[in-house]
Design an enzyme around this catalytic site. Sequence first.
Site, short mmCIF file in Angstrom:
data_model
loop_
_atom_site.label_atom_id
_atom_site.label_comp_id
_atom_site.label_asym_id
_atom_site.label_seq_id
_atom_site.Cartn_x
_atom_site.Cartn_y
_atom_site.Cartn_z
N HIS A 143 0.82 -1.21 0.00
CA HIS A 143 0.00 0.00 0.00
C HIS A 143 0.86 1.26 0.00
O HIS A 143 0.50 2.27 -0.62
CB HIS A 143 -0.93 -0.01 1.22
CG HIS A 143 -1.75 1.24 1.38
ND1 HIS A 143 -2.68 1.64 0.45
CD2 HIS A 143 -1.76 2.19 2.37
CE1 HIS A 143 -3.24 2.77 0.85
NE2 HIS A 143 -2.71 3.13 2.00
N ASN A 183 4.30 10.62 -10.47
CA ASN A 183 4.06 11.70 -9.53
C ASN A 183 4.14 11.09 -8.13
O ASN A 183 3.45 10.11 -7.85
CB ASN A 183 2.67 12.30 -9.73
CG ASN A 183 2.49 12.91 -11.11
OD1 ASN A 183 3.45 13.32 -11.75
ND2 ASN A 183 1.26 12.95 -11.59
N HIS A 194 -0.16 4.49 -2.83
CA HIS A 194 0.42 3.25 -3.35
C HIS A 194 1.54 3.59 -4.34
O HIS A 194 1.36 4.43 -5.23
CB HIS A 194 -0.66 2.43 -4.04
CG HIS A 194 -0.27 1.03 -4.34
ND1 HIS A 194 -0.88 -0.07 -3.76
CD2 HIS A 194 0.69 0.51 -5.15
CE1 HIS A 194 -0.32 -1.17 -4.21
NE2 HIS A 194 0.64 -0.84 -5.06
N HIS A 196 3.30 3.91 -7.45
CA HIS A 196 2.86 3.67 -8.81
C HIS A 196 3.24 4.85 -9.69
O HIS A 196 3.61 5.92 -9.22
CB HIS A 196 1.34 3.45 -8.87
CG HIS A 196 0.54 4.71 -8.68
ND1 HIS A 196 0.43 5.35 -7.47
CD2 HIS A 196 -0.17 5.46 -9.57
CE1 HIS A 196 -0.32 6.43 -7.60
NE2 HIS A 196 -0.70 6.53 -8.87
N GLN A 198 2.48 6.21 -14.17
CA GLN A 198 1.54 6.14 -15.27
C GLN A 198 2.30 6.16 -16.60
O GLN A 198 3.48 6.52 -16.65
CB GLN A 198 0.56 7.30 -15.22
CG GLN A 198 -0.27 7.35 -13.94
CD GLN A 198 -1.22 8.53 -13.92
OE1 GLN A 198 -2.16 8.61 -14.71
NE2 GLN A 198 -0.98 9.46 -13.02
#
Length: 371
Positions: A143, A183, A194, A196, A198
């Site tokens: 998480h 970001n 979390h 991550h 894009q």
Amino acid sequence: MPRIRPDRVLTRLADGRELVYYDDRGTARAAAPAPDRRDLPPRPQTPRMRQDPLSGEWISHATARQGRVVLPPAESDPLAPQSSGNDSEIPSSYDVAVFENRSPSFGPALPGPGDLLELEGVGIGRSAPSYGRCEVVCFSPEHEGSLGGLAVERVRTVIDAWADRTAALSVLPGIAQVFPFENRGAAVGVTLPHPHGQIYGYPYVTPRTARLLAMIEQYDGDLQAELLAFERAGERVVVAGERWTAFVPYAARWPVEVHLMPHRQVPDLAGTTEEERAELADLYPRLLRAVDRLYDDATPYIAAWHQAPVHSHRDIARLTLQLTSPRRGADKLKFLAGSEAAMGAWVADVGPEEQAARLRAALEEDRHARA
């Protein structure tokens, strides 16, 4: 264009979106991915974009993004593996996972034969479909955490995923440029803690890249190669390897700004070699950890992989990571005020040489801490 990771596992979510699992090297899935059994609503319609005739730029009006999840608790994390109490986006456990965004800025539609966009020129009242592809890249099933805190093996998997998805999106109809980015931190607008990033597949060459290409064509020489040589000979180098160099640029805009470039001409991550990705997997998280050591808590940043357009300038536009942060002090952020926001005329708050020295010291602290 060949795939970077032929061992990836491709599946579909309940509403038809693509989901790709990338396992760390040396590991193998014990079973086929679990199916997504959710009852999902239809995907949103592809938004439309409008041209600003004062700049020639296209603006996608993706209003469906207003309903996306903002800072959910751990038990409702939409990027964690699905569980009995969490109907998340990813049905199975994973190392790295990539899936199509449910609320995309571009897409989900791609142009069909005869639907290719005519975006050149300037006019008043022009609009067009926001064709394209937007994907989410999950760096870990946890998480919370950060890319800089992952093991080198996992960072390599993330890099392979970026490279593989760059190759995959580059052959989709209507895609003009592919942009992987991360970001990190609420101060730059992140809505999910979390770890991550894009990937966007744009239907046009972005304004920032178009400006770079104009400078490359105007310059008498190989602009990015000569720029890299200039920086490597100066005092703003933060860390250098055999194949990559990270430096604070001579004309840095942001309080924290670091560029990372390969030593040879390569247009995008899909074009990198095994050796280049291996060195990057070691060097990149070190750089991220140094950024986090500038202050007592984690620094927000945008890590943007600038890649050459899909169909042009691939022999002269060089892959470059540009990492920027608005943090200008322990409890201060740089806001884009009148000069920057209204006129695009930047005023820098921190000297590039000073920031490079601070980052080198932070790298050394990190090395001692991990010894």
